[in-house]
Design a protein around this motif. Structure first.
Motif, PDB file in Angstrom:
ATOM      1  N   ASP A 162       0.832  -1.215   0.000  1.00 46.10           N
ATOM      2  CA  ASP A 162       0.000   0.000   0.000  1.00 46.10           C
ATOM      3  C   ASP A 162       0.858   1.254   0.000  1.00 46.10           C
ATOM      4  N   TRP A 163       1.899   1.208   0.828  1.00 48.37           N
ATOM      5  CA  TRP A 163       2.773   2.382   0.936  1.00 48.37           C
ATOM      6  C   TRP A 163       3.472   2.640  -0.391  1.00 48.37           C
ATOM      7  N   TYR A 164       3.915   1.561  -1.039  1.00 47.25           N
ATOM      8  CA  TYR A 164       4.629   1.712  -2.312  1.00 47.25           C
ATOM      9  C   TYR A 164       3.681   2.258  -3.390  1.00 47.25           C
ATOM     10  N   THR A 165       2.411   1.812  -3.328  1.00 49.92           N
ATOM     11  CA  THR A 165       1.419   2.321  -4.281  1.00 49.92           C
ATOM     12  C   THR A 165       1.259   3.834  -4.109  1.00 49.92           C
ATOM     13  N   LYS A 166       1.233   4.272  -2.844  1.00 53.26           N
ATOM     14  CA  LYS A 166       1.125   5.713  -2.558  1.00 53.26           C
ATOM     15  C   LYS A 166       2.331   6.469  -3.106  1.00 53.26           C
ATOM     16  N   LEU A 167       3.494   5.857  -2.925  1.00 49.89           N
ATOM     17  CA  LEU A 167       4.724   6.496  -3.383  1.00 49.89           C
ATOM     18  C   LEU A 167       4.704   6.664  -4.908  1.00 49.89           C
ATOM     19  N   LEU A 168       4.225   5.628  -5.608  1.00 49.41           N
ATOM     20  CA  LEU A 168       4.152   5.718  -7.072  1.00 49.41           C
ATOM     21  C   LEU A 168       3.192   6.835  -7.488  1.00 49.41           C
ATOM     22  N   GLN A 169       2.099   6.964  -6.704  1.00 55.48           N
ATOM     23  CA  GLN A 169       1.136   8.026  -7.036  1.00 55.48           C
ATOM     24  C   GLN A 169       1.728   9.407  -6.777  1.00 55.48           C
ATOM     25  N   ALA A 170       2.586   9.492  -5.772  1.00 52.75           N
ATOM     26  CA  ALA A 170       3.177  10.796  -5.413  1.00 52.75           C
ATOM     27  C   ALA A 170       4.265  11.209  -6.402  1.00 52.75           C
ATOM     28  N   SER A 171       4.769  10.235  -7.142  1.00 53.88           N
ATOM     29  CA  SER A 171       5.913  10.469  -8.020  1.00 53.88           C
ATOM     30  C   SER A 171       5.580  11.491  -9.114  1.00 53.88           C
ATOM     31  N   ARG A 172       6.563  12.294  -9.476  1.00 53.91           N
ATOM     32  CA  ARG A 172       6.369  13.337 -10.493  1.00 53.91           C
ATOM     33  C   ARG A 172       7.530  13.328 -11.470  1.00 53.91           C
ATOM     34  N   ASN A 173       7.256  13.731 -12.713  1.00 49.54           N
ATOM     35  CA  ASN A 173       8.340  13.838 -13.690  1.00 49.54           C
ATOM     36  C   ASN A 173       9.439  14.755 -13.168  1.00 49.54           C
ATOM     37  N   GLY A 174      10.668  14.298 -13.309  1.00 50.31           N
ATOM     38  CA  GLY A 174      11.808  15.152 -12.933  1.00 50.31           C
ATOM     39  C   GLY A 174      12.238  14.976 -11.492  1.00 50.31           C
ATOM     40  N   VAL A 175      11.569  14.108 -10.736  1.00 47.99           N
ATOM     41  CA  VAL A 175      11.940  13.901  -9.321  1.00 47.99           C
ATOM     42  C   VAL A 175      12.196  12.413  -9.121  1.00 47.99           C
ATOM     43  N   PHE A 176      13.349  12.086  -8.548  1.00 50.55           N
ATOM     44  CA  PHE A 176      13.760  10.683  -8.560  1.00 50.55           C
ATOM     45  C   PHE A 176      14.540  10.329  -7.296  1.00 50.55           C
ATOM     46  N   PRO A 177      14.240   9.167  -6.682  1.00 50.37           N
ATOM     47  CA  PRO A 177      15.056   8.762  -5.523  1.00 50.37           C
ATOM     48  C   PRO A 177      16.397   8.202  -5.993  1.00 50.37           C
ATOM     49  N   ARG A 178      17.269   9.094  -6.437  1.00 45.11           N
ATOM     50  CA  ARG A 178      18.613   8.699  -6.889  1.00 45.11           C
ATOM     51  C   ARG A 178      19.277   7.913  -5.772  1.00 45.11           C
ATOM     52  N   GLN A 179      20.161   6.984  -6.128  1.00 46.55           N
ATOM     53  CA  GLN A 179      20.799   6.190  -5.076  1.00 46.55           C
ATOM     54  C   GLN A 179      21.476   7.134  -4.082  1.00 46.55           C
ATOM     55  N   GLY A 180      21.306   6.814  -2.807  1.00 53.11           N
ATOM     56  CA  GLY A 180      21.900   7.660  -1.771  1.00 53.11           C
ATOM     57  C   GLY A 180      20.975   8.772  -1.301  1.00 53.11           C
TER      58      GLY A 180
END
Ligand code: HEC
Ligand code: HEC
Length: 352
Positions: free
Chosen positions: A97-115
């Motif tokens: 569920d949490w991961y689904t929320k995270l995918l919904q929150a995601s926006r073009n140009g914003v990325f959890p780069r490693q680190g």
């Protein structure tokens, strides 16, 4: 281009290429620099080196417990920081569920780069004009004194940083060698050529014309003290500012690299991640007219939103990356001027 990998996830990157490094072996090249640092412009053309449209892709539909465990491991390797959160509590957080929320929150140009962080990802920067920028990454993690630093940055961020050791924690469990000779890293010659190429990238012609409104905006930029930090002609003073809660060690204060004024934005990336330094650099404002995702976390989708005083409200719902309602904190410069002045200021910024 949509491709499935061996785990059945679809390929998130637009710019996959087939490459041949050894005779008779065709490989799928992905995660090239271009996949995150190329912008699709409104007319469909590609702008090399500009802020990419990368985002967290994927789907949690039909995820089995085994797949979830694999995902948790992969995400832990990417952003885990055991001195902030244990692997166990990270696993408890990353539910389907949490991961689904995270995918919904995601926006073009914003990325959890490693680190960086899943909850506090970072906006993809533009590489156009990077040769003038003295610190790399939003947190100023890496000094940029010469082309050699850019070459090192590229090779470290192509996988070497996953082999780094933080005490007894090493993000990647792989022990394979990373060497130019066996093609597992770029050679020095390739890195030099790539860095020269990045340095040669040019911004697109700016179609925003200088008119009276823009000239008024330029005056407001001066009156509001923006130029103290976003100093022309680079529109950055190339300095670091401490994140809220970070006290700057004396030797760094003396270095001349630090402006000891915090702009009060969210301190998590600077204080609680592997890319954390305690600082945020003053970003250049050149090219903001062809970018989105403002603030290092890309919380404000547009310049209008970044300069909207409503974003400070407790129940504010950001248009950029956000996991829930809440203020876009800090950097209150330009928020208290009359709406028309703000429009003029933005019109000026769009000419840079
Ligand atoms: C998966 C997406 C992705 C890929 C692939 C990628 N980058 Fe980045 N890059 C980012 C993000 C996101 C940041 C911002 C990191 C930060 O601020 O902490 C970044 C930051 C940078 C910076 C610092 C720029 C600045 O203004 O601070 C440079 C330079 C850079 N990347 C070059 C490269 C090169 C060269 C490659 C290929 C070897 C590459 N990147 C591959 C996403 C990517
Ligand atoms: C004390 C230094 C300082 C002053 C003064 C200042 N800024 Fe900034 N500005 C920053 C820092 C630092 C950031 C990055 C904050 C972050 O991402 O956490 C930033 C970010 C920005 C951004 C977002 C850029 C991006 O790439 O996301 C814009 C736009 C901006 N500033 C414009 C202005 C304008 C216009 C003014 C004057 C009204 C101003 N700033 C005054 C330091 C300053």
């Amino acid at each position: 281009m949509e491709l499935a990998n061996d785990k059945g996830w679809s390929c998130p990157y637009l710019l996959c290429k087939f490459v041949i490094r050894k005779k008779g072996v065709v490989e799928l090249g992905r995660r090239s620099c271009a996949s995150c640092h190329t912008r699709v412009m409104p007319d469909g053309t590609l702008l090399e080196g500009a802020q990419g449209m990368v985002r967290l892709f994927g789907s949690s539909a039909g995820m089995t417990p085994e797949r979830l465990r694999d995902l948790q491991d992969a995400l832990w390797a990417r952003v885990g920081a055991p001195w902030v959160q244990s692997k166990e509590s990270f696993r408890e957080l990353v539910t389907i569920d949490w991961y689904t929320k995270l995918l919904q929150a995601s926006r073009n140009g914003v990325f959890p780069r490693q680190g960086t962080s899943l909850t506090h990802p970072v906006h993809a920067p533009s590489l156009i004009g990077i040769q003038d920028i003295r610190f790399l990454d939003a947190t100023g993690l890496v000094r940029h004194r010469s082309i050699g630093d850019l070459m090192r940055y590229a090779v470290i961020n192509s996988g070497l940083d996953m082999l780094a050791e933080y005490g007894d924690f090493r993000p990647s469990a792989h022990t394979s060698s990373v060497a130019a000779e066996d093609g597992t890293r770029y050679s020095d010659e390739q890195l030099y050529a790539m860095a020269l190429c990045i340095g040669s990238l040019q911004p697109p012609p700016n179609t925003n014309r200088v008119d009276d409104r823009v000239r008024r905006g330029q005056r407001i930029f001066g009156q509001q003290g923006c130029a103290g930090c976003h100093t022309p002609p680079l529109y950055t003073n190339n300095k670091l500012t401490p994140a809220t809660g970070f006290s700057v060690p004396d030797d760094l204060l003396k270095s001349g690299d630090v402006l000891n004024v915090s702009v009060g934005t969210d301190p998590t990336l600077a204080l609680k991640t592997r890319r954390g330094t305690g600082f945020y650099k003053v970003p250049s404002l050149r090219g903001v007219w062809y970018r989105n995702a403002f603030g290092h976390g890309g919380w404000a989708e547009t310049l209008e939103e970044w300069f909207d005083p409503a974003r400070l409200n407790d129940n504010y719902v950001a248009k950029g990356f956000h996991l829930g309602p809440g203020p876009i904190k800090g950097h209150e410069f330009g928020l208290r001027i009359p709406p028309d002045d703000r429009k003029d200021l933005i019109a000026f910024l769009r000419t840079l």
